[in-house]
Design an enzyme around this catalytic site. Structure first.
Site: not given
Ligand code: SAH
Length: 346
Positions: A109, A116, A120, A338
């Site tokens: 990964c 970023c 989010c 992440c």
């Molecule tokens: N920026 C891209 C790549 C990240 S992928 C994207 O948003 O798709 C990682 C996945 O894990 C994404 O769906 C993200 O929203 C989610 N994610 C991030 N932080 C998280 C957390 N604390 N718990 C669960 N999922 C999470």
């Protein structure tokens, strides 16, 4: 080639390397030898490239580098067979890469940015400062660092680490070229997934440029426009209805099924109404849903659903004939949300 940056041989494609060697009066077949060492043998140093004349190795070493990342922390093992690697860039920034070993697959990964910009609300990657994009060379080198450490190849690569890959479009596409090329890692498009928070125009470009061969994963997190844009702020700009229309259109070009990533947060997006909404959207695209139980981060007081609540949501989707997978959060005990490990060490 990125200007104002020292030459990084891993960032070049076959054509670029040949052209560069030609400028040094070196025959073109050396390019294939060098790329073999870089992407198949995962050599860290030019000095390892034993079938190159020492004079050429010295010359190349004066002009550029085979490696720009340094492994800084011995990976800690987590649950579910995941290992988290902490690496350092030449300009001294930390990045993280995860290896997940599961049912015969070894998946890396990769991160695409230092920080970023999407921010989010439940994700650690956007909590710190945004530093910069990673280069294509830094993206593919993450895979090589792990192969070298494991003394093994990998079977899959997912762009699901820190950063929004489609916000770093050029480097992401170049990294995909290197990962998929015969002279590169030789991974088929079905073994690579790019995950995005939903940058609609870039998704269109991505599907077009990759000719639908690379897997696409879209972070949905809610079927409700209002709630989604609170969780994924870019959803305000690229609205859910637009995103859906665009994906429906792209389905014709995509050779693989779309996946929705859905981070399940207790009391926030785990209602029955949400499940119905998500099922409806997934059905329109014949998409699979990957549920990720929220992985608590210190900066937020969201809660993780328990296994009964997770099951309930999964079954609601399955009752609507949606294919669901559950990501057993890779290594909760190694801060695998992440960006969390990186954030802690900074
Ligand atoms: N920026 C891209 C790549 C990240 S992928 C994207 O948003 O798709 C990682 C996945 O894990 C994404 O769906 C993200 O929203 C989610 N994610 C991030 N932080 C998280 C957390 N604390 N718990 C669960 N999922 C999470």
């Amino acid at each position: 080639m990125v200007l104002n940056q020292p030459l990084h041989f891993r960032a070049l494609n076959l054509e670029e390397l040949k052209r560069y060697l030609k400028s040094l009066d070196v025959p073109a077949y050396r390019a294939s030898q060098i790329l073999h060492w870089l992407h198949k043998q995962h050599a860290a140093e030019l000095s390892e490239m034993k079938n190159l004349p020492p004079s050429l190795r010295d010359r190349l070493a004066r002009e550029g580098k085979a490696s720009v990342l340094q492994l800084v922390e011995v990976p800690k093992s987590g649950d579910q067979g995941s290992l988290k690697y902490l690496m350092k860039t030449e300009d001294g920034h930390l990045l993280e890469t995860v290896l997940i070993v599961q049912s015969g697959r070894r998946t890396v990964c990769v991160s695409t940015q230092l920080g970023c910009r999407i921010r989010c609300s439940f994700c650690a990657s956007g909590k710190g400062q945004f530093v910069r994009h990673l280069t294509a060379g830094e993206i593919v080198e993450q895979v090589s660092v792990i192969c070298r450490h494991q003394k093994d190849s990998v079977t899959n690569v997912v762009f699901m680490g820190i950063g929004e890959p489609l916000d770093n479009y050029e480097a992401t596409m170049k990294a995909l070229e290197i990962l998929m090329a015969e002279w590169g890692f030789g991974l088929g498009g079905r073994r690579i997934t790019v995950s995005t928070s939903g940058v609609t125009p870039k998704i269109e470009e991505f599907v077009h440029d990759s000719r639908g061969r690379v897997r696409l994963s879209v972070s949905l997190h809610s079927s409700d426009q209002e709630l989604r844009s609170r969780l994924v702020p870019i959803g305000k700009k690229y609205r859910l209805d637009e995103l859906m229309r665009s994906l429906e259109h792209l389905k014709k070009t995509l050779k693989r099924e779309i996946t929705f990533e859905y981070t399940l947060i207790k009391g926030v997006n785990d209602s029955e109404k949400e499940a119905r909404g998500v099922a409806k959207l997934a059905a329109r695209l014949n998409a699979k849903v990957n549920l990720i139980p929220y992985n608590p981060i210190r900066e937020m007081n969201f809660e993780r659903p328990n296994s009964d609540e997770l099951d309930r949501f999964r079954k609601l989707l399955e009752a609507k004939h949606i294919r669901v997978t559950v990501r057993q959060t890779a290594g909760r005990d190694i801060d695998a949300a992440c960006g969390q490990l990186r954030l802690d060490r900074m």
